[in-house]
Write a protein that holds these residues in place. Structure first.
Motif, PDB file in Angstrom:
ATOM      1  N   LEU A 293      -9.037   3.811   7.742  1.00  0.00           N
ATOM      2  CA  LEU A 293      -9.155   4.882   6.789  1.00  0.00           C
ATOM      3  C   LEU A 293      -8.345   4.000   5.220  1.00  0.00           C
ATOM      4  O   LEU A 293      -9.341   4.441   3.955  1.00  0.00           O
ATOM      5  CB  LEU A 293      -9.376   6.338   6.812  1.00  0.00           C
ATOM      6  CG  LEU A 293      -9.076   7.116   6.406  1.00  0.00           C
ATOM      7  CD1 LEU A 293     -10.374   7.628   5.701  1.00  0.00           C
ATOM      8  CD2 LEU A 293      -8.429   8.631   6.884  1.00  0.00           C
ATOM      9  N   ALA A 294      -7.336   4.389   5.517  1.00  0.00           N
ATOM     10  CA  ALA A 294      -6.056   4.044   4.183  1.00  0.00           C
ATOM     11  C   ALA A 294      -6.443   2.603   3.454  1.00  0.00           C
ATOM     12  O   ALA A 294      -6.781   2.719   2.203  1.00  0.00           O
ATOM     13  CB  ALA A 294      -4.069   3.837   4.568  1.00  0.00           C
ATOM     14  N   GLU A 295      -6.986   1.525   3.975  1.00  0.00           N
ATOM     15  CA  GLU A 295      -7.816   0.652   3.572  1.00  0.00           C
ATOM     16  C   GLU A 295      -8.853   0.347   3.066  1.00  0.00           C
ATOM     17  O   GLU A 295      -8.917   0.230   2.235  1.00  0.00           O
ATOM     18  CB  GLU A 295      -8.070  -0.491   4.280  1.00  0.00           C
ATOM     19  CG  GLU A 295      -7.605  -2.021   4.518  1.00  0.00           C
ATOM     20  CD  GLU A 295      -7.213  -2.641   3.676  1.00  0.00           C
ATOM     21  OE1 GLU A 295      -7.554  -3.645   3.613  1.00  0.00           O
ATOM     22  OE2 GLU A 295      -6.268  -2.114   3.287  1.00  0.00           O
ATOM     23  N   PHE A 296      -9.679   1.749   3.429  1.00  0.00           N
ATOM     24  CA  PHE A 296     -10.735   1.533   2.759  1.00  0.00           C
ATOM     25  C   PHE A 296     -10.686   2.527   1.133  1.00  0.00           C
ATOM     26  O   PHE A 296     -11.904   2.463   1.136  1.00  0.00           O
ATOM     27  CB  PHE A 296     -12.595   1.407   4.044  1.00  0.00           C
ATOM     28  CG  PHE A 296     -12.948   0.577   4.378  1.00  0.00           C
ATOM     29  CD1 PHE A 296     -13.663   0.187   4.350  1.00  0.00           C
ATOM     30  CD2 PHE A 296     -12.360   0.283   5.579  1.00  0.00           C
ATOM     31  CE1 PHE A 296     -14.924  -1.155   4.748  1.00  0.00           C
ATOM     32  CE2 PHE A 296     -12.709  -1.263   6.177  1.00  0.00           C
ATOM     33  CZ  PHE A 296     -13.995  -1.272   5.500  1.00  0.00           C
ATOM     34  N   ALA A 297     -10.134   3.308   1.401  1.00  0.00           N
ATOM     35  CA  ALA A 297     -10.185   4.229   0.583  1.00  0.00           C
ATOM     36  C   ALA A 297      -8.631   3.765  -0.379  1.00  0.00           C
ATOM     37  O   ALA A 297      -9.070   3.981  -2.053  1.00  0.00           O
ATOM     38  CB  ALA A 297      -9.218   5.576   0.956  1.00  0.00           C
ATOM     39  N   ARG A 298      -8.203   2.468  -0.295  1.00  0.00           N
ATOM     40  CA  ARG A 298      -7.808   2.260  -1.647  1.00  0.00           C
ATOM     41  C   ARG A 298      -8.066   1.515  -2.502  1.00  0.00           C
ATOM     42  O   ARG A 298      -9.185   0.569  -2.154  1.00  0.00           O
ATOM     43  CB  ARG A 298      -6.526   1.130  -0.743  1.00  0.00           C
ATOM     44  CG  ARG A 298      -5.604   0.504  -1.537  1.00  0.00           C
ATOM     45  CD  ARG A 298      -4.426  -0.917  -0.942  1.00  0.00           C
ATOM     46  NE  ARG A 298      -4.392  -0.371   0.562  1.00  0.00           N
ATOM     47  CZ  ARG A 298      -3.659  -1.560   0.914  1.00  0.00           C
ATOM     48  NH1 ARG A 298      -4.157  -2.373   0.915  1.00  0.00           N
ATOM     49  NH2 ARG A 298      -3.111  -1.295   1.975  1.00  0.00           N
ATOM     50  N   ILE A 299      -7.886   1.935  -3.498  1.00  0.00           N
ATOM     51  CA  ILE A 299      -8.390   0.865  -4.928  1.00  0.00           C
ATOM     52  C   ILE A 299      -8.579   0.257  -4.407  1.00  0.00           C
ATOM     53  O   ILE A 299      -7.560  -0.254  -5.074  1.00  0.00           O
ATOM     54  CB  ILE A 299      -7.929   1.946  -6.416  1.00  0.00           C
ATOM     55  CG1 ILE A 299      -8.400   3.643  -5.899  1.00  0.00           C
ATOM     56  CG2 ILE A 299      -8.521   1.166  -6.861  1.00  0.00           C
ATOM     57  CD1 ILE A 299      -8.109   3.803  -7.891  1.00  0.00           C
TER      58      ILE A 299
END
Length: 386
Positions: A293-299
């Motif tokens: 989730l964090a990887e895909f949300a990271r700008i």
């Protein structure tokens, strides 16, 4: 002239201000308004509202680019599985993609709208736009409009096809099939990438809308031309230019569910998908682990969008919702809007999943202005809920 439009549905205790805000939004709309608002907090549905003559909680609407959220949830699951690797070159999965100097592009850059393949020189027909494999085949041969990886621009009508071709090469299944089998069907989501004929009676056709004088002045002030990147990205430059307002009213589009713009669903379906992404829902574990989730949300792409010609921010396939739309949301909020005013996102820090649909097309495009009020009201209530 406006009239009273009854708001229907339910809210959980503590979310009564959301109903009041939705009623205020509806009261200020035209008398042909139809819309739905749904939200989950930590996997529990807390808002389920709708309004408008003929509208119901299970009415289905075109969601346009909110479809991209479903498409890239598929990509995230496959990355999480190890089936896809974001730092591999696209050509590892799709060798033909190397044509015209695209061979060094990684999947990461493609998902971040950095491929430079916003369309083709001659445009697409309606039949081609309905077929992701045909779009991908044509784009494999297309010369990019900027050096891949050096800048970004919204791949409005094609990013789902590009992602989908990589999914198909890696799994032997279409993106739509993987979505159905791993996301929609198991969670009973009313969000379809390929609407079955049996559900057609619930579909509410898009109502065209002319811009107000102020909106038209804003549109007229934008630099435009038949061969600009914006025109190419929205397929306005070819022999069969696309009318976005009527596109989902074509059964061909609804039936095939192209992964960039062809989704059909309800606010329940949109919010339910993002709830399933980040939260336990009905005893099912979240679809995405925290690191995925964090990887895909990271700008990954932020600043001047070469197509939109304004500030935008993207993660991997998803819009960075706090930076692009709603700054009151937590860091790491991700989702996708639709050009007709639809909005959908997850805010992992508050546990909020949000979906909003509307029948009538909105100007100037993207999340309709009322989403600022509605999303803020839901977010306040979510933060105040124990």
């Amino acid at each position: 002239m406006t009239r009273d439009i009854t708001v229907q549905g339910t809210v959980a205790e503590g979310f009564e201000p959301v109903r009041e805000e939705f009623a205020a939004v509806v009261a200020g709309e035209r008398d042909d308004y139809e819309g739905q608002l749904c939200a989950y907090v930590h996997g529990r549905r807390v808002v389920d509202l709708w309004a408008g003559a003929g509208a119901a909680g299970d009415s289905l609407y075109a969601v346009y680019s909110a479809t991209k959220g479903a498409a890239h949830l598929v990509a995230a699951l496959l990355v999480q599985d190890g089936t896809l690797e974001v730092d591999r070159k696209v050509t590892y999965y799709w060798p033909e993609f190397a044509a015209e100097g695209k061979g060094a592009l990684t999947l990461r850059d493609l998902l971040a709208h950095r491929a430079g393949l916003v369309g083709t020189d001659t445009g697409f027909s309606l039949a081609e736009l309905a077929d992701d494999r045909v779009i991908a085949e044509r784009l494999a041969d297309q010369r990019p409009f900027w050096r891949p990886g050096t800048a970004f621009g919204y791949h409005a009508l094609v990013i789902g096809a590009l992602t989908g071709e990589i999914v198909r090469r890696a799994t032997g299944r279409t993106l739509q099939e993987v979505y159905e089998e791993r996301i929609r069907a198991p969670h009973g989501l009313d969000l379809h990438l390929g609407l079955p004929a049996a559900h057609e009676p619930r579909f509410r056709t898009v109502r065209p809308m002319l811009p107000t004088p102020a909106q038209q002045a804003r549109l007229d002030a934008r630099p435009s031309g038949p061969d600009t990147l914006e025109s190419i990205a929205y397929n306005l430059h070819g022999a069969d230019p696309t009318d976005l307002q009527s596109l989902p009213n074509e059964r061909l589009i609804r039936a095939s569910g192209p992964a960039s713009v062809g989704g059909v669903g309800s606010a329940r379906g949109l919010a339910g998908m993002y709830a399933a992404m980040i939260s336990e829902v009905d005893g099912r574990a979240p679809l995405l682990k925290e690191d995925t989730l964090a990887e895909f949300a990271r700008i990954h792409s932020v600043g001047y969008d070469l197509v939109a010609r304004e500030h935008k921010a993207f993660g991997l396939g998803f819009q960075a919702t706090a930076d692009t739309w709603h700054p009151f949301l937590g860091a790491g909020a991700l989702g996708h809007s639709g050009v007709n005013g639809v909005q959908s996102f997850a805010d992992p820090r508050s546990g909020l999943a949000y979906g909003y649909t509307r029948r009538r097309f909105a100007y100037p495009g993207g999340a309709a202005p009322e989403n600022d009020r509605l999303a803020a009201a839901v977010h306040r209530a979510a933060r105040a809920t124990p």
